[in-house]
Write an enzyme that holds these catalytic residues in place. Structure first.
Site, mmCIF file in Angstrom:
data_model
loop_
_atom_site.group_PDB
_atom_site.id
_atom_site.type_symbol
_atom_site.label_atom_id
_atom_site.label_comp_id
_atom_site.label_asym_id
_atom_site.label_seq_id
_atom_site.Cartn_x
_atom_site.Cartn_y
_atom_site.Cartn_z
ATOM 1 N N HIS A 31 -77.965 64.477 -62.789
ATOM 2 C CA HIS A 31 -79.393 64.218 -62.957
ATOM 3 C C HIS A 31 -80.209 65.308 -62.266
ATOM 4 O O HIS A 31 -79.666 66.116 -61.495
ATOM 5 C CB HIS A 31 -79.781 62.839 -62.416
ATOM 6 C CG HIS A 31 -79.408 62.605 -60.984
ATOM 7 N ND1 HIS A 31 -80.097 63.149 -59.932
ATOM 8 C CD2 HIS A 31 -78.401 61.897 -60.436
ATOM 9 C CE1 HIS A 31 -79.537 62.781 -58.802
ATOM 10 N NE2 HIS A 31 -78.489 62.027 -59.063
HETATM 11 P P1 TYD Z 1 -77.527 58.141 -57.850
HETATM 12 O O1 TYD Z 1 -78.653 58.819 -57.159
HETATM 13 O O2 TYD Z 1 -77.456 58.263 -59.354
HETATM 14 O O3 TYD Z 1 -76.137 58.631 -57.234
HETATM 15 P P2 TYD Z 1 -75.403 60.053 -57.245
HETATM 16 O O4 TYD Z 1 -76.411 61.092 -57.599
HETATM 17 O O5 TYD Z 1 -74.874 60.193 -55.870
HETATM 18 O O6 TYD Z 1 -74.294 59.968 -58.234
HETATM 19 O O7 TYD Z 1 -77.524 56.613 -57.430
HETATM 20 C C1 TYD Z 1 -76.507 55.717 -57.821
HETATM 21 C C2 TYD Z 1 -77.078 54.309 -57.846
HETATM 22 O O8 TYD Z 1 -77.529 53.935 -56.537
HETATM 23 C C3 TYD Z 1 -78.268 54.169 -58.786
HETATM 24 O O9 TYD Z 1 -78.161 52.898 -59.442
HETATM 25 C C4 TYD Z 1 -79.462 54.155 -57.856
HETATM 26 C C5 TYD Z 1 -78.909 53.596 -56.566
HETATM 27 N N1 TYD Z 1 -79.589 54.181 -55.361
HETATM 28 C C6 TYD Z 1 -80.479 53.427 -54.634
HETATM 29 O O10 TYD Z 1 -80.757 52.249 -54.965
HETATM 30 N N2 TYD Z 1 -81.079 53.976 -53.530
HETATM 31 C C7 TYD Z 1 -80.817 55.241 -53.139
HETATM 32 O O11 TYD Z 1 -81.395 55.733 -52.110
HETATM 33 C C8 TYD Z 1 -79.890 56.027 -53.901
HETATM 34 C C9 TYD Z 1 -79.567 57.446 -53.525
HETATM 35 C C10 TYD Z 1 -79.289 55.456 -55.005
#
Ligand code: TYD
Length: 133
Positions: free
Chosen positions: A48
């Site tokens: 993303h």
């Molecule tokens: P995401 O940012 O997509 O993870 P990564 O980039 O590490 O793969 O987040 C994964 C899931 O966690 C998504 O459903 C959103 C949730 N999330 C939160 O609720 N709060 C946060 O601070 C973060 C970073 C993620």
């Protein structure tokens, strides 16, 4: 694409080091700290970009790869030193993979969690940055 590595100041001691991140080390105010841990070696994280959020990634333990894309260029950086952080600006697509056993990725972020700030589809991302130009 420019790789923005940040040297984290440290207090070195034979009994163990201290890494210190104070506000002048990074170009934004920290609003949130989170960390990835217990990541399976086969996992692919990220995938993303953010509209506004800026982040500093710090490999507190172990190693992992970060792939950065800006719509034109692509680079892969291995983070494996707890005193070297990677700044990721907004509008940069990132993917994280190749986590070693026990790897911990700490993320210092310029904003609180906001799903509306994410661009999670790569085609949408390419359109977003094209429209911004
Ligand atoms: P995401 O940012 O997509 O993870 P990564 O980039 O590490 O793969 O987040 C994964 C899931 O966690 C998504 O459903 C959103 C949730 N999330 C939160 O609720 N709060 C946060 O601070 C973060 C970073 C993620």
């Amino acid at each position: 694409m420019e790789i923005q590595l940040v040297e984290i100041p440290k207090i070195v001691n034979a009994q163990g080091n201290i890494g210190v991140i104070e506000k002048d080390v990074i170009p934004f105010d920290i609003k949130r700290v989170y960390y990835l841990y217990d990541v399976p070696s086969s996992a692919k994280r990220g995938g993303h970009a953010h509209k506004n959020l800026q982040q500093l990634l710090v490999p507190l333990s172990g190693s992992f790869d970060v792939i950065l894309k800006n719509g034109t260029d692509e680079i892969t950086i291995t983070l494996n030193k707890p005193d070297k952080g990677l700044l990721i600006n907004n509008h940069i697509w990132r993917e994280l993979n190749n986590f070693s056993s026990g790897a911990v990725c700490m993320v210092l972020a310029s904003g609180i969690y906001d799903e509306d700030d994410y661009i999670r589809n790569y085609k949408d991302y390419l359109k977003y940055i094209k429209d911004k130009k």
